[in-house]
Design a protein around this motif. Structure first.
Motif, PDB file in Angstrom:
ATOM      1  N   PHE A 226       4.943 -23.723-105.312  1.00 29.37           N
ATOM      2  CA  PHE A 226       3.638 -23.153-105.653  1.00 29.37           C
ATOM      3  C   PHE A 226       2.655 -24.309-105.776  1.00 29.37           C
ATOM      4  O   PHE A 226       3.006 -25.370-106.301  1.00 29.37           O
ATOM      5  N   PRO A 227       1.426 -24.133-105.291  1.00 30.44           N
ATOM      6  CA  PRO A 227       0.492 -25.262-105.224  1.00 30.44           C
ATOM      7  C   PRO A 227      -0.054 -25.675-106.586  1.00 30.44           C
ATOM      8  O   PRO A 227      -0.158 -24.864-107.518  1.00 30.44           O
ATOM      9  N   ASP A 228      -0.423 -26.955-106.686  1.00 33.14           N
ATOM     10  CA  ASP A 228      -1.139 -27.453-107.859  1.00 33.14           C
ATOM     11  C   ASP A 228      -2.645 -27.338-107.670  1.00 33.14           C
ATOM     12  O   ASP A 228      -3.397 -27.209-108.641  1.00 33.14           O
ATOM     13  N   ASP A 229      -3.066 -27.389-106.419  1.00 38.90           N
ATOM     14  CA  ASP A 229      -4.495 -27.307-106.104  1.00 38.90           C
ATOM     15  C   ASP A 229      -5.068 -25.980-106.614  1.00 38.90           C
ATOM     16  O   ASP A 229      -4.575 -24.910-106.272  1.00 38.90           O
ATOM     17  N   PRO A 230      -6.106 -26.019-107.451  1.00 37.87           N
ATOM     18  CA  PRO A 230      -6.624 -24.782-108.057  1.00 37.87           C
ATOM     19  C   PRO A 230      -7.174 -23.785-107.042  1.00 37.87           C
ATOM     20  O   PRO A 230      -7.070 -22.571-107.248  1.00 37.87           O
ATOM     21  N   VAL A 231      -7.756 -24.269-105.955  1.00 32.90           N
ATOM     22  CA  VAL A 231      -8.297 -23.362-104.931  1.00 32.90           C
ATOM     23  C   VAL A 231      -7.163 -22.643-104.213  1.00 32.90           C
ATOM     24  O   VAL A 231      -7.200 -21.418-104.012  1.00 32.90           O
TER      25      VAL A 231
ATOM     26  N   LYS B 263      -4.209 -22.230-105.403  1.00 35.36           N
ATOM     27  CA  LYS B 263      -3.538 -21.400-106.395  1.00 35.36           C
ATOM     28  C   LYS B 263      -4.250 -20.054-106.535  1.00 35.36           C
ATOM     29  O   LYS B 263      -3.602 -18.996-106.621  1.00 35.36           O
ATOM     30  N   GLU B 264      -5.563 -20.088-106.555  1.00 36.88           N
ATOM     31  CA  GLU B 264      -6.339 -18.847-106.658  1.00 36.88           C
ATOM     32  C   GLU B 264      -6.102 -17.961-105.432  1.00 36.88           C
ATOM     33  O   GLU B 264      -5.943 -16.739-105.542  1.00 36.88           O
ATOM     34  N   PHE B 265      -6.080 -18.579-104.251  1.00 36.27           N
ATOM     35  CA  PHE B 265      -5.838 -17.826-103.026  1.00 36.27           C
ATOM     36  C   PHE B 265      -4.419 -17.253-103.028  1.00 36.27           C
ATOM     37  O   PHE B 265      -4.194 -16.118-102.586  1.00 36.27           O
ATOM     38  N   ALA B 266      -3.480 -18.024-103.531  1.00 39.34           N
ATOM     39  CA  ALA B 266      -2.100 -17.555-103.615  1.00 39.34           C
ATOM     40  C   ALA B 266      -2.003 -16.305-104.483  1.00 39.34           C
ATOM     41  O   ALA B 266      -1.306 -15.332-104.134  1.00 39.34           O
ATOM     42  N   GLU B 267      -2.693 -16.306-105.606  1.00 37.73           N
ATOM     43  CA  GLU B 267      -2.665 -15.144-106.495  1.00 37.73           C
ATOM     44  C   GLU B 267      -3.279 -13.927-105.805  1.00 37.73           C
ATOM     45  O   GLU B 267      -2.790 -12.797-105.947  1.00 37.73           O
ATOM     46  N   GLU B 268      -4.338 -14.148-105.058  1.00 44.05           N
ATOM     47  CA  GLU B 268      -4.967 -13.055-104.316  1.00 44.05           C
ATOM     48  C   GLU B 268      -3.980 -12.443-103.319  1.00 44.05           C
ATOM     49  O   GLU B 268      -3.863 -11.209-103.209  1.00 44.05           O
ATOM     50  N   LEU B 269      -3.265 -13.290-102.612  1.00 41.45           N
ATOM     51  CA  LEU B 269      -2.302 -12.811-101.619  1.00 41.45           C
ATOM     52  C   LEU B 269      -1.126 -12.093-102.282  1.00 41.45           C
ATOM     53  O   LEU B 269      -0.653 -11.059-101.782  1.00 41.45           O
ATOM     54  N   LEU B 270      -0.645 -12.616-103.395  1.00 43.70           N
ATOM     55  CA  LEU B 270       0.457 -11.973-104.089  1.00 43.70           C
ATOM     56  C   LEU B 270       0.042 -10.609-104.634  1.00 43.70           C
ATOM     57  O   LEU B 270       0.834  -9.659-104.631  1.00 43.70           O
ATOM     58  N   ASN B 271      -1.194 -10.501-105.089  1.00 49.56           N
ATOM     59  CA  ASN B 271      -1.685  -9.227-105.596  1.00 49.56           C
ATOM     60  C   ASN B 271      -1.876  -8.196-104.488  1.00 49.56           C
ATOM     61  O   ASN B 271      -1.890  -6.988-104.747  1.00 49.56           O
ATOM     62  N   TYR B 272      -2.007  -8.671-103.252  1.00 53.35           N
ATOM     63  CA  TYR B 272      -2.246  -7.770-102.119  1.00 53.35           C
ATOM     64  C   TYR B 272      -0.956  -7.181-101.547  1.00 53.35           C
ATOM     65  O   TYR B 272      -0.993  -6.190-100.805  1.00 53.35           O
ATOM     66  N   ILE B 273       0.186  -7.739-101.884  1.00 48.75           N
ATOM     67  CA  ILE B 273       1.433  -7.353-101.225  1.00 48.75           C
ATOM     68  C   ILE B 273       1.706  -5.854-101.310  1.00 48.75           C
ATOM     69  O   ILE B 273       2.085  -5.220-100.324  1.00 48.75           O
ATOM     70  N   ASP B 274       1.523  -5.261-102.460  1.00 47.08           N
ATOM     71  CA  ASP B 274       1.841  -3.842-102.593  1.00 47.08           C
ATOM     72  C   ASP B 274       0.916  -2.991-101.735  1.00 47.08           C
ATOM     73  O   ASP B 274       1.353  -2.005-101.124  1.00 47.08           O
TER      74      ASP B 274
ATOM     75  N   GLY C 277      -0.939 -23.217 -95.889  1.00 45.99           N
ATOM     76  CA  GLY C 277      -0.724 -24.387 -95.055  1.00 45.99           C
ATOM     77  C   GLY C 277       0.743 -24.741 -95.040  1.00 45.99           C
ATOM     78  O   GLY C 277       1.434 -24.608 -94.031  1.00 45.99           O
ATOM     79  N   GLN C 278       1.250 -25.170 -96.203  1.00 49.57           N
ATOM     80  CA  GLN C 278       2.662 -25.490 -96.348  1.00 49.57           C
ATOM     81  C   GLN C 278       3.411 -24.297 -96.945  1.00 49.57           C
ATOM     82  O   GLN C 278       2.848 -23.445 -97.619  1.00 49.57           O
ATOM     83  N   PHE C 279       4.711 -24.252 -96.691  1.00 48.52           N
ATOM     84  CA  PHE C 279       5.569 -23.159 -97.137  1.00 48.52           C
ATOM     85  C   PHE C 279       5.516 -23.009 -98.657  1.00 48.52           C
ATOM     86  O   PHE C 279       5.562 -24.000 -99.388  1.00 48.52           O
ATOM     87  N   SER C 280       5.431 -21.764 -99.133  1.00 49.08           N
ATOM     88  CA  SER C 280       5.272 -21.520-100.567  1.00 49.08           C
ATOM     89  C   SER C 280       5.876 -20.181-100.967  1.00 49.08           C
ATOM     90  O   SER C 280       6.391 -19.425-100.133  1.00 49.08           O
ATOM     91  N   LEU C 281       5.756 -19.861-102.241  1.00 41.31           N
ATOM     92  CA  LEU C 281       6.223 -18.572-102.744  1.00 41.31           C
ATOM     93  C   LEU C 281       5.508 -17.405-102.092  1.00 41.31           C
ATOM     94  O   LEU C 281       6.050 -16.297-102.017  1.00 41.31           O
ATOM     95  N   VAL C 282       4.310 -17.625-101.617  1.00 37.06           N
ATOM     96  CA  VAL C 282       3.580 -16.549-100.937  1.00 37.06           C
ATOM     97  C   VAL C 282       4.315 -16.135 -99.673  1.00 37.06           C
ATOM     98  O   VAL C 282       4.505 -14.944 -99.403  1.00 37.06           O
ATOM     99  N   ASP C 283       4.755 -17.099 -98.898  1.00 39.03           N
ATOM    100  CA  ASP C 283       5.517 -16.799 -97.682  1.00 39.03           C
ATOM    101  C   ASP C 283       6.829 -16.095 -98.035  1.00 39.03           C
ATOM    102  O   ASP C 283       7.235 -15.145 -97.355  1.00 39.03           O
ATOM    103  N   ILE C 284       7.464 -16.552 -99.100  1.00 34.01           N
ATOM    104  CA  ILE C 284       8.710 -15.945 -99.544  1.00 34.01           C
ATOM    105  C   ILE C 284       8.488 -14.492 -99.953  1.00 34.01           C
ATOM    106  O   ILE C 284       9.317 -13.621 -99.681  1.00 34.01           O
TER     107      ILE C 284
END
Length: 303
Positions: A175-180, A182-193, A233-240
């Motif tokens: 999971f990224p440390d970069d705050p931007v 990280k915010e995008f990651a949360e948006e994508l995770l919230n969209y999965i359902d 960009g790089q592989f993360s929990l979002v891809d998983i």
């Protein structure tokens, strides 16, 4: 991230049951055993043409990362059923309870593998069609997978578990440390359902607009960063989090609706191709034909 006991959060898990598997079709290749880990099964291999998930796009460069380096070949135990003896629960061993065919459980399995934790977290597959009574009584009262036994507690809900595994165990961070980012990651995770529900509408009716819009959203999201082919960009929990569903949706839509999710979506095609180079994921992947048969039964369709 603080450890949360599932016994304190049964209501929360129930409310978020979309992130767990209650029922699933057990593959015929995984015969249940009456003794715990009596007969080991080697990971099933499929032709490379099936591994690409029907992608016909030219290969892109491989993504070299610590994630791939941490992957090891593993011998898989058979699924435990109602005749199986339980493991020595709460003996200090960390265990991940899954079903081999559950997409939610697959998320946690991928995370474990990509962190290189095969020797740290024991895999305990459950036969959801004939599950052991002791699983509900002694391990996880909601009687669903995935569940993680760690530090004398059992936790559930797949999105929470992949974060927990990433935060509380060794291995490359997912999971990224970069705050931007990280915010995008949360948006994508919230969209999965929403993504999952939109695609399933196409299973039930001959109307593709919602599903097409959902896959277009994925394509646009994958174009956000140019430092790799993955969502961040790089592989993360979002891809998983997305991988198990796209793994299932692609072959089923191609066969059932003759709909190629990668057509005119080059970013998605590249994402699938690069995902299939990550051993931590490919070790969890099923034969596309199994997914098609499972979905045919689940949605009562004939092809």
């Amino acid at each position: 991230m603080a450890a949360l006991s599932i016994y304190q959060h049964t209501a929360l898990v129930s409310a978020t049951s979309r992130n767990v598997c209650i029922d699933s079709v057990s593959p015929s290749s995984l015969k249940p055993s009456s003794r715990f880990y009596q007969n080991n099964l080697k990971i099933q291999s499929f032709p490379s043409s099936q591994h690409t998930l029907f992608s016909n796009y030219a290969p892109r460069r491989a993504v070299v990362s610590a994630v791939a380096a941490n992957s090891v070949q593993e011998v898989l135990p058979p699924a435990l059923d109602s005749t199986s003896e339980p493991p020595a629960i709460f003996d200090g061993t960390t265990r991940l309870y899954i079903s081999y065919t559950c997409p939610y459980a697959q998320r946690t399995w991928i995370t474990r593998n990509c962190k290189g934790l095969q020797d740290k977290i024991e895999l305990v597959p459950i036969d959801l069609q004939n599950r052991p009574v002791w699983y509900k009584e002694k391990v996880y009262p909601p009687n669903k997978v995935p569940a993680l036994e760690h530090n004398n507690e059992v936790k559930g809900e797949s999105l929470n578990l992949i974060r927990y595994i990433d935060n509380n165990f060794e291995g490359p961070p997912l999971f990224p440390d970069d705050p931007v980012k990280k915010e995008f990651a949360e948006e994508l995770l919230n969209y999965i359902d929403s993504f999952r529900k939109a695609v399933i509408t196409f299973f039930k009716a001959d109307e593709m607009s919602e599903a097409a819009a959902a896959f277009d959203y994925i394509e646009t999201s994958l174009a956000t960063y140019d430092d790799g082919p993955f969502f961040l960009g790089q592989f993360s929990l979002v891809d998983i989090a997305y991988a198990p569903f796209i793994e299932r949706f692609q072959p089923f839509l191609l066969e059932f609706r003759q709909y190629d999710i990668t057509k005119q979506r080059s970013k998605l095609a590249a994402w699938i191709e690069e995902l299939n180079k990550i051993e931590g994921y490919t070790q969890t992947r099923r034969d596309p034909k199994e997914h098609v048969e499972s979905y045919k039964k689940r949605f009562s369709v004939q092809i």
